[in-house]
Scaffold this motif. Structure first.
Motif, PDB file in Angstrom:
ATOM      1  N   THR A  16       9.927  15.928 -19.348  1.00 35.64           N
ATOM      2  CA  THR A  16      10.700  17.336 -20.187  1.00 35.64           C
ATOM      3  C   THR A  16       9.452  18.109 -21.277  1.00 35.64           C
ATOM      4  O   THR A  16       9.156  16.682 -21.938  1.00 35.64           O
ATOM      5  N   PRO A  32      11.522  21.168 -17.801  1.00 38.70           N
ATOM      6  CA  PRO A  32      10.476  20.589 -16.920  1.00 38.70           C
ATOM      7  C   PRO A  32       9.268  20.985 -16.888  1.00 38.70           C
ATOM      8  O   PRO A  32       8.899  21.841 -17.192  1.00 38.70           O
ATOM      9  N   LEU A  33       7.997  19.798 -17.271  1.00 36.95           N
ATOM     10  CA  LEU A  33       6.911  19.939 -17.239  1.00 36.95           C
ATOM     11  C   LEU A  33       6.430  20.980 -15.952  1.00 36.95           C
ATOM     12  O   LEU A  33       6.805  20.638 -14.570  1.00 36.95           O
ATOM     13  N   PRO A  34       5.377  22.156 -15.509  1.00 35.22           N
ATOM     14  CA  PRO A  34       5.673  22.378 -14.444  1.00 35.22           C
ATOM     15  C   PRO A  34       4.615  21.033 -14.049  1.00 35.22           C
ATOM     16  O   PRO A  34       3.604  20.044 -14.022  1.00 35.22           O
ATOM     17  N   ARG A  35       4.964  21.639 -12.411  1.00 33.35           N
ATOM     18  CA  ARG A  35       4.674  20.443 -10.518  1.00 33.35           C
ATOM     19  C   ARG A  35       3.878  21.034 -10.011  1.00 33.35           C
ATOM     20  O   ARG A  35       4.214  22.387  -9.280  1.00 33.35           O
ATOM     21  N   ILE A  36       3.083  20.864  -8.965  1.00 34.67           N
ATOM     22  CA  ILE A  36       2.763  21.166  -8.198  1.00 34.67           C
ATOM     23  C   ILE A  36       2.131  20.387  -6.898  1.00 34.67           C
ATOM     24  O   ILE A  36       2.640  18.760  -7.183  1.00 34.67           O
ATOM     25  N   ARG A  37       2.423  20.567  -5.778  1.00 34.41           N
ATOM     26  CA  ARG A  37       2.961  20.022  -4.231  1.00 34.41           C
ATOM     27  C   ARG A  37       1.169  19.511  -3.773  1.00 34.41           C
ATOM     28  O   ARG A  37       0.711  21.219  -3.542  1.00 34.41           O
ATOM     29  N   VAL A  51       3.439  15.249  -5.663  1.00 34.41           N
ATOM     30  CA  VAL A  51       3.717  16.271  -6.461  1.00 34.41           C
ATOM     31  C   VAL A  51       3.481  15.165  -7.612  1.00 34.41           C
ATOM     32  O   VAL A  51       3.160  14.303  -8.005  1.00 34.41           O
ATOM     33  N   PHE A  52       2.785  16.612  -8.419  1.00 39.28           N
ATOM     34  CA  PHE A  52       1.576  16.271  -9.797  1.00 39.28           C
ATOM     35  C   PHE A  52       2.126  17.260 -10.981  1.00 39.28           C
ATOM     36  O   PHE A  52       2.401  17.455 -10.248  1.00 39.28           O
ATOM     37  N   LEU A  53       1.531  16.000 -12.235  1.00 36.07           N
ATOM     38  CA  LEU A  53       2.251  17.478 -13.423  1.00 36.07           C
ATOM     39  C   LEU A  53       1.099  18.375 -12.359  1.00 36.07           C
ATOM     40  O   LEU A  53      -0.357  18.307 -12.786  1.00 36.07           O
ATOM     41  N   GLN A  54       0.909  19.881 -13.090  1.00 32.87           N
ATOM     42  CA  GLN A  54       0.000  20.984 -12.926  1.00 32.87           C
ATOM     43  C   GLN A  54      -1.010  20.328 -14.276  1.00 32.87           C
ATOM     44  O   GLN A  54      -0.855  20.687 -15.197  1.00 32.87           O
ATOM     45  N   ILE A  60      -7.003  15.910 -10.056  1.00 35.32           N
ATOM     46  CA  ILE A  60      -6.149  15.855  -9.105  1.00 35.32           C
ATOM     47  C   ILE A  60      -7.230  14.920  -8.072  1.00 35.32           C
ATOM     48  O   ILE A  60      -8.377  14.969  -8.216  1.00 35.32           O
TER      49      ILE A  60
END
Length: 131
Positions: A16, A32-37, A51-54, A60
């Motif tokens: 977080t 929570p830190l933003p994440r992207i799939r 899933v990665f941190l944005q 990436i």
């Protein structure tokens, strides 16, 4: 138990963003830190979505291992078709044996093993005889 003044500080599974620039989240559990799939496709059409941190797009990975078949998968699927033919250097035991022995050598080894088993009385003489 970790000493409270230890230099090793880890992060939780749900990292977080707390106050300030720390990613730890300390006592005040921030959001929570933003994440992207991100979707990756292999040459066989399997989809893997880690899933990665944005992060910026350049951070990436361009390729990822397919979770179903282990082949390389790319974000657009085009690179995966060309990478399927790459040999990773892994060989099975049978492949190594086939490199060392010809088919005739294999037949000779099998015949010798069967003869030894028959001599010990493990196999009857008529069983597995060459026709």
């Amino acid at each position: 138990m970790v000493h409270p003044v230890s230099g090793f500080r880890g992060t939780r599974a749900g990292v977080t963003a707390g106050t300030g620039s720390s990613l730890q989240g300390g006592a005040d559990h921030g959001s929570p830190l933003p994440r992207i799939r991100v979707s990756y496709w292999c040459a066989k059409g399997h989809v893997t979505e880690p899933v990665f941190l944005q992060l910026p797009d350049v951070q990436i990975p361009a390729v990822w291992d397919c979770r179903r078949c282990g082949a390389l998968a790319s974000r657009d699927g085009s690179e995966a078709a060309g990478t399927e033919a790459l040999d990773d250097g892994y060989k099975t035991h049978l492949e190594y044996v086939k490199e060392r022995r010809s088919d005739q050598d294999a037949e000779d080894v099998l015949a010798g093993a069967l003869e030894r088993l028959r001599a010990r009385g493990v196999l009857p003489d008529e069983l597995l005889r060459d026709p």
